[in-house]
Design an enzyme around this catalytic site. Sequence first.
Site, PDB file in Angstrom:
ATOM      1  N   PRO A 415       0.833  -1.215   0.000  1.00  0.00           N
ATOM      2  CG  PRO A 415      -0.869  -1.609   1.553  1.00  0.00           C
ATOM      3  CD  PRO A 415       0.437  -2.161   1.064  1.00  0.00           C
ATOM      4  CB  CYS A 416       1.657   3.562  -2.568  1.00  0.00           C
ATOM      5  SG  CYS A 416       0.167   3.856  -3.554  1.00  0.00           S
ATOM      6  CD  GLN A 417      -3.426   3.669  -0.251  1.00  0.00           C
ATOM      7  OE1 GLN A 417      -2.564   2.939   0.225  1.00  0.00           O
ATOM      8  NE2 GLN A 417      -4.329   3.219  -1.109  1.00  0.00           N
ATOM      9  CE1 TYR A 419       6.848   4.882   3.496  1.00  0.00           C
ATOM     10  CE2 TYR A 419       5.521   3.238   2.380  1.00  0.00           C
ATOM     11  CZ  TYR A 419       6.392   3.586   3.386  1.00  0.00           C
ATOM     12  OH  TYR A 419       6.814   2.634   4.282  1.00  0.00           O
ATOM     13  CD  GLN A 456       5.124   2.444  -2.109  1.00  0.00           C
ATOM     14  OE1 GLN A 456       4.123   3.124  -2.339  1.00  0.00           O
ATOM     15  NE2 GLN A 456       5.124   1.393  -1.292  1.00  0.00           N
TER      16      GLN A 456
END
Length: 659
Positions: A415-417, A419, A456
């Site tokens: 999950p990239c939220q 960053y 990412q």
Amino acid sequence: MSAYKRSHNMMIDLTMGHDKISGSKEVSNGTSPNRPNTPKRRRGPIQIKGLPRGLIAVTELSIFKEKKAGSNGFQEIALNIGGCVEIEKGTILEGETKPLTVAYFVRITKILTCHEGQYVVGKLFKRVRHGHGLFDKVPGEVFWLRDKVTVSVKYIVRVRELVLTNHTELTCGGILPRAECATQKTEGWQDGEDSGRLICRRRANLRDNAEDREGSAKHVIGDEGFVRLLEEFEADEAFRYPRKLIKSFWTSEKDEIVAIEKAEIEEKAIDLTIPISEKSKSCSYTSKKTYKRTTISESNTGEKVTSIVRTSKSVKRQNTIASGAPGLREPVNKHQYTFGDFFCGAGGASCGAKIAGLKIAYGVDKWEDALMSYERNYGKSKAIKADICEFAANPFSVSLPASRLYADVIHLSCPCQFYSPVHTVPGKNDEMNEVASLVVDRLLKVVRPRVVTSEQTFGINSARKFKDHFAIVINQYVRNNYSVRWAVKDATEYGAVSARRRLIVIASCPGEPVPNFPPPTSFNPFRMRGGPNSQGLPTTPTIGQVLSTIPANADNHNFRPYPHPKPSPFHLNQPFNKTITCDGGEGKVHPNGKRPFTPRELATFQTFPISYKFSCTSDTSIIKQVGNAWPPKFAGAIYRAIVKHLERLDKEADETEIL
């Protein structure tokens, strides 16, 4: 003393000795009205003094250095081609202006001398503990940083012993006595750091901007680079090992794990990724080549038979007789590398992998809506509901044996939220999303794939506060002896319609070189950072062109008009130059201003095929699945390059075996 006062005093020192200090007219033109004596700002490039003329190359040179404080006399330092020297902190390399912040090492390839000075030319090495967190801090280990630097001999501290090897162990399998090199923090290890043997196993391409310690990973390490094991030809002749041997060490460990699991359960194990029906029987045979995978199967007589095969290559011919089947099925001649997708979501990466010719083995996620979409496109048996973070923390908490998870290529889309640059307000899942990036180490140890990819947000590399997070992600590959390459790429360079800058990571197992990134396959005239379309690439499709490909009766394509028209940032004759996020992204209004884009339109902008099926849930859930996905065309371009890379390596291995 303030910076202003230092600059002011410096200017006075420089002007002393001149007959006349700059007049009032010059001061008024180049200084601030509040600070009349502020020196002018430097204009133009810094002039760097070159090497003196008349330098002669020699093979040996002796220099004399003053001994340490408290000792009298001088010490002789003998320099020769192929030797290694340590250069002191504060060294300024020839052609550069910034002093080195720590001690470095140079493997000498050339010695230059003349009456004006002496210089050594060679490869530059740095301790891994000063590697910005990308390496484990092992005393006595260095990494290869640059191919060529020139250093004045006045910066040389001492001669050191340096061994370059492509072996994954510091002792080269026990050949080098550990007592002779400082590889452990034992009593007196600091003395070993000053005089013990240095070992280099890796080469890195980093920005190495050590002065900007508070900067982002992009500024300190670089937004594009690699850390890889040395190739056979790069190692010293006495410490180089065939690539096949290095890989066999790694493969034997993986085979042992799989064999133990297979021996503990009563089932027929033919393929490590495809479940076998209890009603089926099997017989198998192998070619005359030698392969390294241990598989325990059951023969027609009911006896257990252990065979050595290599499942990543289609060399094991397998005939399956289903219960009641009239005859034999023809074996598949064309080999397909297998693919596993962790944090698979709706399956964007799997879709791209399938386009590239990979065989989908499974997708793992805990998000039920997205997993339903994955199941609709790849089959129920390949959609695994599991919490990867729990699996990483405690492998026994989730029933996912290594034999079920094995694949040639795996993808990790954590999950990239957390960053993301647009993530400015703390969320309830931030802690879990942060922990998700730590699963790489565990998955590499359990799954042990040949190639790993990761996608990412570029925020993890460009934001100052995430520099350590980026280093930890790369370190998880390095500590498992994987070679790793990373770069920030834009999806519009690889056929996607929507803009999506992502940090892409590719890693390869020990004994295999890491694949290169493929060249761009499309050109976006509205984001041409590289200049005009000199390569003649296909132009990124416009919004109008994409919308015209969607049938009116397509799934998830219901119009929901606004009560009143809204302004739209889009035009039909331009690409979709916005990033599609979990809520549809900035300005998700159709160019006509009368309605938002439908989920199917957003999915098509993300390059999902029109036939791709999403779970029968709300539009909000589908848009979130689309926003979380890696655009399939983007992923497909990466995986096509990986498939060609693996095919080339296997072809070379087969030819070597024949010879």
